[in-house]
Design a protein around this motif. Structure first.
Motif, short mmCIF file in Angstrom:
data_model
loop_
_atom_site.label_atom_id
_atom_site.label_comp_id
_atom_site.label_asym_id
_atom_site.label_seq_id
_atom_site.Cartn_x
_atom_site.Cartn_y
_atom_site.Cartn_z
N SER A 126 0.83 -1.21 0.00
CA SER A 126 0.00 0.00 0.00
C SER A 126 0.85 1.25 0.00
O SER A 126 0.40 2.29 0.45
CB SER A 126 -0.93 0.00 1.21
OG SER A 126 -0.19 -0.02 2.42
N HIS A 127 2.08 1.16 -0.50
CA HIS A 127 2.93 2.33 -0.59
C HIS A 127 3.20 2.66 -2.05
O HIS A 127 3.09 1.81 -2.94
CB HIS A 127 4.26 2.10 0.14
CG HIS A 127 5.19 1.18 -0.57
ND1 HIS A 127 5.14 -0.19 -0.41
CD2 HIS A 127 6.18 1.41 -1.47
CE1 HIS A 127 6.06 -0.76 -1.17
NE2 HIS A 127 6.71 0.18 -1.83
N CYS A 128 3.55 3.91 -2.30
CA CYS A 128 3.85 4.36 -3.65
C CYS A 128 5.20 3.78 -4.08
O CYS A 128 6.16 3.80 -3.31
CB CYS A 128 3.87 5.88 -3.71
SG CYS A 128 4.36 6.58 -5.31
N ALA A 129 5.26 3.28 -5.28
CA ALA A 129 6.49 2.65 -5.76
C ALA A 129 7.60 3.66 -6.00
O ALA A 129 8.76 3.29 -6.03
CB ALA A 129 6.22 1.88 -7.05
N LEU A 130 7.29 4.94 -6.12
CA LEU A 130 8.30 5.96 -6.39
C LEU A 130 8.73 6.69 -5.13
O LEU A 130 9.91 6.73 -4.80
CB LEU A 130 7.77 6.95 -7.43
CG LEU A 130 8.73 8.08 -7.84
CD1 LEU A 130 10.03 7.51 -8.40
CD2 LEU A 130 8.07 9.01 -8.86
N CYS A 131 7.78 7.29 -4.40
CA CYS A 131 8.13 8.11 -3.23
C CYS A 131 8.01 7.35 -1.92
O CYS A 131 8.30 7.93 -0.86
CB CYS A 131 7.26 9.36 -3.20
SG CYS A 131 5.51 9.04 -2.84
N GLN A 132 7.55 6.10 -1.93
CA GLN A 132 7.42 5.28 -0.73
C GLN A 132 6.36 5.79 0.23
O GLN A 132 6.28 5.34 1.37
CB GLN A 132 8.77 5.16 0.02
CG GLN A 132 9.92 4.67 -0.85
CD GLN A 132 9.69 3.27 -1.36
OE1 GLN A 132 9.43 2.36 -0.60
NE2 GLN A 132 9.76 3.11 -2.68
N GLY A 133 5.56 6.75 -0.18
CA GLY A 133 4.48 7.26 0.66
C GLY A 133 3.24 6.40 0.55
O GLY A 133 3.14 5.49 -0.29
N PRO A 134 2.24 6.65 1.40
CA PRO A 134 1.00 5.85 1.35
C PRO A 134 0.22 6.13 0.07
O PRO A 134 0.15 7.26 -0.41
CB PRO A 134 0.24 6.32 2.60
CG PRO A 134 0.76 7.68 2.88
CD PRO A 134 2.20 7.68 2.46
N LEU A 135 -0.40 5.09 -0.45
CA LEU A 135 -1.25 5.24 -1.63
C LEU A 135 -2.57 5.89 -1.23
O LEU A 135 -3.25 5.42 -0.32
CB LEU A 135 -1.50 3.87 -2.28
CG LEU A 135 -0.39 3.29 -3.14
CD1 LEU A 135 -0.78 1.92 -3.67
CD2 LEU A 135 -0.06 4.21 -4.30
N ASP A 136 -2.89 6.96 -1.93
CA ASP A 136 -4.13 7.68 -1.64
C ASP A 136 -5.11 7.58 -2.80
O ASP A 136 -5.94 8.48 -3.00
CB ASP A 136 -3.82 9.15 -1.36
CG ASP A 136 -2.98 9.79 -2.44
OD1 ASP A 136 -2.64 9.08 -3.41
OD2 ASP A 136 -2.67 10.98 -2.34
N THR A 137 -5.01 6.49 -3.55
CA THR A 137 -5.84 6.35 -4.75
C THR A 137 -6.99 5.37 -4.57
O THR A 137 -7.70 5.09 -5.53
CB THR A 137 -4.97 5.88 -5.92
OG1 THR A 137 -4.28 4.67 -5.55
CG2 THR A 137 -3.94 6.94 -6.28
N ASP A 138 -7.19 4.86 -3.38
CA ASP A 138 -8.30 3.94 -3.12
C ASP A 138 -9.53 4.77 -2.74
O ASP A 138 -9.86 4.96 -1.58
CB ASP A 138 -7.95 2.97 -2.00
CG ASP A 138 -9.01 1.89 -1.81
OD1 ASP A 138 -9.90 1.80 -2.68
OD2 ASP A 138 -8.96 1.17 -0.79
#
Length: 508
Positions: free
Chosen positions: A370-382
């Motif tokens: 559940s992390h962004c593959a680029l910035c390692q931040g949480p995914l906020d697209t759900d």
């Protein structure tokens, strides 16, 4: 109702008082030599105690840094990182009342290729940075931002150079060709770079190719705001991997409160509001095995500048993408001008922004899936189907599928490309299958990846802010290698989960 002459009106108290007429607010005896805020005047000795106490308190009250722990300190050569390095040196010196207990190691990430520095300018910058790191007496490392494109190569280079013995002089020829990494194990921060080693020469040539690839990727991003986000994501990933490879458990950064206030408003403006807490908190816990600390978070840029002036610390100026640019060159540059202008008129602007940011929750770590593959931040697209992100995603799918397939998808016909899974429903196209190399006993170690991953599959692993950066690039598949590996790993995992879905138990 009443008439009062102008000369009878009481004069307003001037905000800027003469500093020569003021006494130190702490000792009440010595004359003040500097004013950090409107009513905070300090003499030299009291200001030194004030800064040291605030720095030590920021580290001590959280109890996150343990005795004997290896901490990687990021040094950029700017005022804040130079002040951080000097405070750490003072805390570890023999004259310190209570010495710091952790073991620091320094790292400098060369970003000269970002702004296109000439060879002469690059050599001068690296020489000054190397002198600064060597004088600290701590182990230090030099690497380039282009190394983040191939993290496996950095491991090979570090292993090659770590076999050299420590000496008292650096090979200047290695400095001229911008050596990508100088891990140091000696007490004085000296290392030998052997120009005769064929392996090291090959690695240097590979690094030149990485520089060209990085320049092409950065040039494909149209906006300066997107370039800044891309560079920041690569810098964070390089620090993370470098700390993991060298046994560091934490990374310490020199971001001040003024910089973090600008970062907070910029993240909200660029659609990274979910990551704002992680980017501005004292402890960034987005990775379960690594923590990023910001001990200068409670300092303003003015306090740092005064501290450097009193101690005569020499900083190294390194231009950025917005140096000598217009105010509106990027969103971050425009936000910085806005916050700086408010801070000049209202001195509590930065502190109010930071206190507001402290109310955001940043304690939870991000799961691997559940992390962004680029910035390692949480995914906020759900998000739901009626959200703005869903509308943007739908428009992108329609525009990339073509007229015929788009009309059939609008009508709800999912038979289009049915052999390639559900392209209309989720934008994912699994047109390549990964064969297992094991014996169906869990021993599969297949490294097969999709030759050309679908654009929708790549975008699904990115957060909203990084999606904007990726969509500004000429080709989404030109993202760094670690992003594409993450995409392939998630693809294989999703395919495996779909195959065994009937055998999985519910969480209830």
């Amino acid at each position: 109702m009443c008439s009062i002459l102008e000369d009878e009106i009481p004069l307003a108290k001037e905000r800027k008082l003469n500093i020569l007429d003021r006494k130190c607010m702490k000792c009440k005896e010595e004359p003040a030599i500097l004013i950090t805020r409107v009513n905070d005047a300090f003499c030299r000795g009291c200001f030194q105690v004030y800064v040291t106490h605030k720095f030590r308190a920021a580290i001590g009250k959280t109890k996150l840094v343990r005795d004997g722990e290896k901490v990687l300190v990021g040094i950029s050569g700017g005022p804040s990182s130079c002040a951080l390095l000097h405070l750490i040196q003072e805390g570890l010196s023999q004259r310190a009342h209570k010495k710091l207990r952790f073991k620091p190691g320094l790292i400098f990430i060369d970003e000269g290729q970002v702004v296109g520095q000439s060879l002469e300018e690059h050599k001068v910058t690296l020489t000054r940075i190397h002198s600064l790191l060597r004088q600290s007496g701590f182990p230090y490392h030099l690497c380039q931002l282009a190394d983040s494109l191939d993290l496996e190569r950095v491991k090979t280079l570090n292993a090659c150079q770590s076999n050299h013995s420590a000496v008292n002089k650096i090979n200047q020829s290695a400095m001229d060709i911008n050596t990508c990494s100088n891990p140091v194990e000696g007490d004085k921060g000296d290392v030998e770079i052997s120009g005769q080693d064929e392996n090291c020469c090959d690695l240097i040539e590979m690094n030149r190719e990485a520089e060209k690839l990085f320049a092409a990727q950065l040039g494909s991003i149209r906006s300066i705001s997107g370039k800044e986000d891309f560079v920041r994501a690569l810098r964070h990933r390089l620090l993370l991997e470098f700390a993991r490879q060298h046994g560091y458990s934490k990374v310490m950064l020199g971001n001040t409160g003024s910089q973090l206030a600008v970062r907070l408003l910029t993240d909200i403006s660029t659609g990274r509001g979910m990551q704002a807490a992680l980017e501005t908190a004292f402890a960034d816990r987005r990775n379960t095995d690594m923590m990023f600390l910001r001990p200068l978070r409670d300092f303003s840029s003015k306090e740092i500048a005064m501290y450097n002036n009193l101690h005569r610390l020499e900083c190294v100026f390194i231009p950025s993408l917005t140096t000598m640019g217009d105010v509106g060159a990027s969103i971050e540059h425009l936000t910085e001008a806005f916050v700086t202008g408010l801070q000049a008129e209202y001195p509590s602007t930065v502190s109010n922004i930071m206190r507001t940011g402290e109310k955001l929750d940043s304690s939870s770590a991000v799961d691997l899936e559940s992390h962004c593959a680029l910035c390692q931040g949480p995914l906020d697209t759900d998000v739901g189907m009626s959200s703005a992100l869903a509308a943007l995603r739908f428009s992108l799918e329609i525009s990339t599928m073509g007229k015929t397939n788009g009309e059939r998808c609008i009508k709800g016909d999912n038979s289009v490309n049915n052999t390639n899974d559900e392209l209309c429903s989720n934008g994912v196209n699994y047109d390549a299958k990964v064969e297992c190399c094991g014996k169906s006993d869990g021993s599969c170690r297949s490294s097969t990846q999709l030759s050309v991953p679908d654009e929708g599959l790549v975008l699904q692993t990115l957060c909203y802010g990084c999606r904007i950066v990726a969509m500004e690039m000429d080709d989404v598949n030109s993202l760094p290698e670690f992003v594409m590996k993450d995409v392939a790993w998630r693809n294989r995992r999703s395919v495996m989960k779909a195959e065994i879905q009937d055998f999985l138990l519910d969480d209830r």
